[in-house]
Design a protein around this motif. Structure first.
Motif, mmCIF file in Angstrom:
data_model
loop_
_atom_site.group_PDB
_atom_site.id
_atom_site.type_symbol
_atom_site.label_atom_id
_atom_site.label_comp_id
_atom_site.label_asym_id
_atom_site.label_seq_id
_atom_site.Cartn_x
_atom_site.Cartn_y
_atom_site.Cartn_z
ATOM 1 N N GLU A 6 15.709 18.208 12.986
ATOM 2 C CA GLU A 6 14.288 18.324 12.637
ATOM 3 C C GLU A 6 13.652 19.476 13.406
ATOM 4 O OE1 GLU A 6 15.008 13.714 12.879
ATOM 5 O OE2 GLU A 6 15.457 15.470 14.116
ATOM 6 N N CYS A 22 14.029 19.407 7.894
ATOM 7 C CA CYS A 22 15.232 18.652 8.237
ATOM 8 C C CYS A 22 16.412 19.436 7.676
ATOM 9 C CB CYS A 22 15.178 17.259 7.640
ATOM 10 S SG CYS A 22 16.690 16.279 7.886
ATOM 11 N N TRP A 36 12.275 10.321 5.461
ATOM 12 C CA TRP A 36 11.497 10.597 6.673
ATOM 13 C C TRP A 36 10.917 9.278 7.182
ATOM 14 C CZ3 TRP A 36 11.268 14.950 9.500
ATOM 15 C CH2 TRP A 36 11.663 16.148 8.904
ATOM 16 N N ARG A 38 8.864 7.448 10.806
ATOM 17 C CA ARG A 38 8.119 7.755 12.019
ATOM 18 C C ARG A 38 7.996 6.502 12.866
ATOM 19 N NH1 ARG A 38 2.139 9.051 9.413
ATOM 20 N NH2 ARG A 38 1.607 6.913 8.760
ATOM 21 N N ARG A 45 10.024 1.547 13.590
ATOM 22 C CA ARG A 45 10.265 2.769 12.845
ATOM 23 C C ARG A 45 10.007 2.479 11.361
ATOM 24 N NH1 ARG A 45 15.530 6.276 14.234
ATOM 25 N NH2 ARG A 45 14.576 5.875 16.262
ATOM 26 N N TYR A 94 8.801 11.695 14.538
ATOM 27 C CA TYR A 94 9.256 11.724 13.153
ATOM 28 C C TYR A 94 10.759 11.982 13.108
ATOM 29 C CZ TYR A 94 4.505 11.627 11.351
ATOM 30 O OH TYR A 94 3.228 11.233 11.022
ATOM 31 N N TYR A 95 11.437 11.195 12.285
ATOM 32 C CA TYR A 95 12.884 11.297 12.138
ATOM 33 C C TYR A 95 13.238 11.550 10.679
ATOM 34 C CZ TYR A 95 12.967 8.746 16.598
ATOM 35 O OH TYR A 95 12.783 8.337 17.897
ATOM 36 N N CYS A 96 14.266 12.351 10.454
ATOM 37 C CA CYS A 96 14.842 12.407 9.120
ATOM 38 C C CYS A 96 16.200 11.714 9.153
ATOM 39 C CB CYS A 96 14.961 13.831 8.582
ATOM 40 S SG CYS A 96 16.133 14.912 9.428
ATOM 41 N N TRP A 117 21.219 10.094 11.214
ATOM 42 C CA TRP A 117 19.869 10.295 11.733
ATOM 43 C C TRP A 117 19.773 11.575 12.542
ATOM 44 C CZ3 TRP A 117 15.666 7.155 10.860
ATOM 45 C CH2 TRP A 117 15.924 5.976 10.163
ATOM 46 N N GLN A 119 17.476 13.682 15.597
ATOM 47 C CA GLN A 119 17.106 13.298 16.956
ATOM 48 C C GLN A 119 15.621 12.970 17.091
ATOM 49 O OE1 GLN A 119 17.447 16.375 15.917
ATOM 50 N NE2 GLN A 119 15.692 17.495 16.728
ATOM 51 N N GLY A 120 14.839 13.341 16.104
ATOM 52 C CA GLY A 120 13.403 13.060 16.136
ATOM 53 C C GLY A 120 12.609 14.224 16.689
#
Length: 127
Positions: A6, A22, A36, A38, A45, A94-96, A117, A119-120
């Protein structure tokens, strides 16, 4: 090796915009989907949007619908999250994630629907 990276996070004032990216590698991008999520401090999450590269179908949580847009650039193996009209309550990490999702069937809304995943990245919206 599967990688999801990300970028594009940061700090912005309420009403502003950010674009998260991403970048994916190490798996068959066209056969998967990207979601996505968060996570705010002390909260779970939550999924906010996803897109299937197989059929282009998308899903948005009601908290972001109309303000966020998910866009896939299949040639670059990158999915973007365009965020506009940001609010302080959008503040989170936020993560993808990548998985074999089917948004049209409601599969891809939960963290357990995904295999890989990132790393955010932090997004902070100030009032």
């Amino acid at each position: 090796e599967v990688q999801l990276v990300e970028s594009g996070g940061g700090s912005v004032q309420a009403g502003g915009s950010l674009r998260l990216s991403c970048a994916a590698s190490g798996f068959s991008f066209d056969d998967y989907g990207i979601g996505w999520f968060r996570q705010a401090p002390g909260k779970e999450r939550d999924g906010i949007s996803c897109i299937s590269m197989r059929d282009g179908s998308t899903w948005y949580d009601e908290s972001v619908e109309g303000r966020f847009a998910i866009i896939s650039d299949n040639a670059k193996h990158t999915v973007y999250l365009e965020m506009t009209s940001l609010k302080p309550e959008d503040t989170a990490i936020y993560y993808c994630a990548a998985g074999n999702i089917r948004p049209r069937d409601g599969f891809g809304l939960l963290p357990e629907d995904y295999l890989y995943w990132g790393q955010g990245i932090q997004v902070t919206v100030s009032s």
